[in-house]
Design a protein around this motif. Sequence first.
Motif, PDB file in Angstrom:
ATOM      1  N   HIS A  98       0.802  -1.211   0.000  1.00 34.77           N
ATOM      2  CA  HIS A  98       0.000   0.000   0.000  1.00 34.77           C
ATOM      3  C   HIS A  98       0.843   1.272   0.000  1.00 34.77           C
ATOM      4  O   HIS A  98       0.302   2.360  -0.144  1.00 34.77           O
ATOM      5  CB  HIS A  98      -0.937   0.001   1.211  1.00 34.77           C
ATOM      6  N   ILE A  99       2.157   1.160   0.176  1.00 33.14           N
ATOM      7  CA  ILE A  99       3.021   2.340   0.177  1.00 33.14           C
ATOM      8  C   ILE A  99       3.456   2.594  -1.252  1.00 33.14           C
ATOM      9  O   ILE A  99       4.451   2.054  -1.744  1.00 33.14           O
ATOM     10  CB  ILE A  99       4.239   2.138   1.109  1.00 33.14           C
ATOM     11  N   TRP A 100       2.673   3.415  -1.971  1.00 26.80           N
ATOM     12  CA  TRP A 100       2.957   3.783  -3.365  1.00 26.80           C
ATOM     13  C   TRP A 100       3.102   2.561  -4.281  1.00 26.80           C
ATOM     14  O   TRP A 100       3.688   2.650  -5.350  1.00 26.80           O
ATOM     15  CB  TRP A 100       4.221   4.635  -3.467  1.00 26.80           C
ATOM     16  N   GLY A 101       2.600   1.410  -3.834  1.00 23.39           N
ATOM     17  CA  GLY A 101       2.700   0.216  -4.655  1.00 23.39           C
ATOM     18  C   GLY A 101       4.086  -0.377  -4.745  1.00 23.39           C
ATOM     19  O   GLY A 101       4.358  -1.222  -5.604  1.00 23.39           O
ATOM     20  N   LEU A 102       5.019   0.048  -3.843  1.00 21.05           N
ATOM     21  CA  LEU A 102       6.400  -0.413  -3.946  1.00 21.05           C
ATOM     22  C   LEU A 102       6.516  -1.920  -3.763  1.00 21.05           C
ATOM     23  O   LEU A 102       7.250  -2.594  -4.477  1.00 21.05           O
ATOM     24  CB  LEU A 102       7.265   0.310  -2.909  1.00 21.05           C
ATOM     25  N   GLY A 103       5.789  -2.457  -2.789  1.00 18.66           N
ATOM     26  CA  GLY A 103       5.899  -3.886  -2.530  1.00 18.66           C
ATOM     27  C   GLY A 103       5.245  -4.742  -3.580  1.00 18.66           C
ATOM     28  O   GLY A 103       5.555  -5.924  -3.713  1.00 18.66           O
ATOM     29  N   LYS A 104       4.326  -4.152  -4.363  1.00 19.11           N
ATOM     30  CA  LYS A 104       3.601  -4.922  -5.371  1.00 19.11           C
ATOM     31  C   LYS A 104       4.283  -4.895  -6.722  1.00 19.11           C
ATOM     32  O   LYS A 104       4.260  -5.882  -7.457  1.00 19.11           O
ATOM     33  CB  LYS A 104       2.178  -4.384  -5.482  1.00 19.11           C
ATOM     34  N   TYR A 105       4.898  -3.763  -7.085  1.00 16.58           N
ATOM     35  CA  TYR A 105       5.403  -3.581  -8.437  1.00 16.58           C
ATOM     36  C   TYR A 105       6.926  -3.545  -8.541  1.00 16.58           C
ATOM     37  O   TYR A 105       7.450  -3.454  -9.646  1.00 16.58           O
ATOM     38  CB  TYR A 105       4.839  -2.287  -9.034  1.00 16.58           C
ATOM     39  N   MET A 106       7.641  -3.618  -7.428  1.00 19.43           N
ATOM     40  CA  MET A 106       9.097  -3.542  -7.474  1.00 19.43           C
ATOM     41  C   MET A 106       9.722  -4.775  -6.838  1.00 19.43           C
ATOM     42  O   MET A 106       9.199  -5.309  -5.868  1.00 19.43           O
ATOM     43  CB  MET A 106       9.596  -2.283  -6.771  1.00 19.43           C
ATOM     44  N   ARG A 107      10.841  -5.228  -7.417  1.00 17.61           N
ATOM     45  CA  ARG A 107      11.564  -6.380  -6.900  1.00 17.61           C
ATOM     46  C   ARG A 107      13.060  -6.112  -6.947  1.00 17.61           C
ATOM     47  O   ARG A 107      13.540  -5.372  -7.803  1.00 17.61           O
ATOM     48  CB  ARG A 107      11.266  -7.645  -7.723  1.00 17.61           C
ATOM     49  N   VAL A 108      13.784  -6.737  -6.027  1.00 16.27           N
ATOM     50  CA  VAL A 108      15.232  -6.708  -6.089  1.00 16.27           C
ATOM     51  C   VAL A 108      15.691  -7.874  -6.964  1.00 16.27           C
ATOM     52  O   VAL A 108      15.027  -8.910  -7.041  1.00 16.27           O
ATOM     53  CB  VAL A 108      15.837  -6.783  -4.670  1.00 16.27           C
ATOM     54  N   HIS A 109      16.825  -7.695  -7.619  1.00 16.80           N
ATOM     55  CA  HIS A 109      17.217  -8.599  -8.698  1.00 16.80           C
ATOM     56  C   HIS A 109      18.718  -8.858  -8.621  1.00 16.80           C
ATOM     57  O   HIS A 109      19.514  -7.923  -8.554  1.00 16.80           O
ATOM     58  CB  HIS A 109      16.861  -7.926 -10.036  1.00 16.80           C
ATOM     59  N   HIS A 110      19.111 -10.136  -8.585  1.00 18.08           N
ATOM     60  CA  HIS A 110      20.521 -10.537  -8.670  1.00 18.08           C
ATOM     61  C   HIS A 110      20.657 -11.491  -9.854  1.00 18.08           C
ATOM     62  O   HIS A 110      19.818 -12.375 -10.036  1.00 18.08           O
ATOM     63  CB  HIS A 110      20.991 -11.240  -7.391  1.00 18.08           C
ATOM     64  N   PHE A 111      21.718 -11.344 -10.646  1.00 17.04           N
ATOM     65  CA  PHE A 111      21.805 -12.129 -11.874  1.00 17.04           C
ATOM     66  C   PHE A 111      23.246 -12.487 -12.207  1.00 17.04           C
ATOM     67  O   PHE A 111      24.202 -11.849 -11.761  1.00 17.04           O
ATOM     68  CB  PHE A 111      21.208 -11.348 -13.055  1.00 17.04           C
ATOM     69  N   ALA A 112      23.355 -13.550 -13.011  1.00 18.22           N
ATOM     70  CA  ALA A 112      24.612 -13.957 -13.642  1.00 18.22           C
ATOM     71  C   ALA A 112      24.274 -14.368 -15.067  1.00 18.22           C
ATOM     72  O   ALA A 112      23.371 -15.189 -15.278  1.00 18.22           O
ATOM     73  CB  ALA A 112      25.271 -15.109 -12.888  1.00 18.22           C
ATOM     74  N   ASN A 113      24.973 -13.789 -16.038  1.00 15.43           N
ATOM     75  CA  ASN A 113      24.705 -14.045 -17.456  1.00 15.43           C
ATOM     76  C   ASN A 113      25.969 -14.500 -18.165  1.00 15.43           C
ATOM     77  O   ASN A 113      27.079 -14.137 -17.770  1.00 15.43           O
ATOM     78  CB  ASN A 113      24.191 -12.789 -18.164  1.00 15.43           C
ATOM     79  N   ALA A 114      25.777 -15.298 -19.206  1.00 18.76           N
ATOM     80  CA  ALA A 114      26.893 -15.727 -20.057  1.00 18.76           C
ATOM     81  C   ALA A 114      26.364 -15.909 -21.470  1.00 18.76           C
ATOM     82  O   ALA A 114      25.175 -16.187 -21.677  1.00 18.76           O
ATOM     83  CB  ALA A 114      27.514 -17.023 -19.544  1.00 18.76           C
ATOM     84  N   GLY A 115      27.251 -15.757 -22.449  1.00 25.12           N
ATOM     85  CA  GLY A 115      26.841 -15.945 -23.832  1.00 25.12           C
ATOM     86  C   GLY A 115      27.981 -15.696 -24.787  1.00 25.12           C
ATOM     87  O   GLY A 115      29.056 -15.225 -24.397  1.00 25.12           O
ATOM     88  N   ASN A 116      27.736 -16.027 -26.057  1.00 20.14           N
ATOM     89  CA  ASN A 116      28.755 -15.825 -27.074  1.00 20.14           C
ATOM     90  C   ASN A 116      28.090 -15.884 -28.449  1.00 20.14           C
ATOM     91  O   ASN A 116      26.961 -16.370 -28.593  1.00 20.14           O
ATOM     92  CB  ASN A 116      29.854 -16.880 -26.976  1.00 20.14           C
ATOM     93  N   VAL A 117      28.804 -15.388 -29.446  1.00 23.49           N
ATOM     94  CA  VAL A 117      28.332 -15.394 -30.821  1.00 23.49           C
ATOM     95  C   VAL A 117      29.522 -15.675 -31.722  1.00 23.49           C
ATOM     96  O   VAL A 117      30.657 -15.305 -31.406  1.00 23.49           O
ATOM     97  CB  VAL A 117      27.669 -14.044 -31.179  1.00 23.49           C
TER      98      VAL A 117
END
Length: 329
Positions: A253-272
């Motif tokens: 209910h606080i500006w929708g922060l808890g409903k629409y925002m998330r914390v994010h941790h990632f690791a990515n890899a790739g090549n072409v």
Amino acid sequence: KQWYQRRVRGDRGLNDGNFNMYGLARNLFGRLESLKVNYVKGTKISDGCSVIFNKPLFSQKNSDFKIVLAKENMLNRTANYMTSDMKSNMTYQFPMLGGKNQLQAEALWQQIHGGRVPMKIREEFGHHLKCALRHTYVRDTRDDLLVPSRGTKHMLETELAGFMGDVNHVKVSAESQFNARFILGYSATLSVRGGVVHELGDNPRTWITDKFFCGGPGSVRGFYEDGIGRPLGGTMHWGAGFSLTRKLPFSPHIWGLGKYMRVHHFANAGNVGSCKDELIKDPRVSVGSGLIMKIANFRMEINYAVPIRHQPDDVVNHGLQFGIGINFM
């Protein structure tokens, strides 16, 4: 509903904004047919117009038939060239194997032109004709299309070109995503994708517009868009990503922060690359953290990314990176 409507709206792709103005006529012949005339102007599509006729098929549930005539001028910001496309396609969409299937026949007349580009791209300037058959299969059981916490998504696209014109190849792209609840309120996401172009004919040639690129906020974060393999791309690519997301510890209910925002941790890899050795050798890797926000029908990310493996020719984005779109790895 009204049989005819006009509308102006904005759309977002991956870091791409479009202005759309269209008119839509419904139920033209009394069997739910529709005719749409659309004009678009944006950052990637410089300008374009299209006419789309759609007819549902009542003999098969959730099936329809569509005819598209379109003209588009597009700017490739990676290599600084433009394409002018005139195309027509017929699409049959139907359910099978627990997912959505799309069978498409397309004819494309394309002109590649531009300014200061590498000589290998300049050699491809001119007119090209491509006639192709394309099949796309999508099965999506995720609980949320933008920030899922459970479910899977699988996509397979196969294209056969070479019936007429100067494009002869088989192109296959695949993507899978797995989502599950994790510990401490986190949700885990594992994404893998890849693709290959196999050239056919006595004089095989893959044009720059059919090649793969890698890197960017929707691919391997920590690199600019198409920053891996720039500017020539490759006929093979792969990518993988692992993410942990969690709702912020705020009340919804606080500006929708808890409903629409998330914390994010990632690791990515790739090549072409253009051969197996290039594809396996020296993969690019990045890690980082950030915030995810759901805005209307789009997902916006603000991340701090750290590329930990890259090559001198790559265009690296070490630090804050912004991305908005629908499909993220």
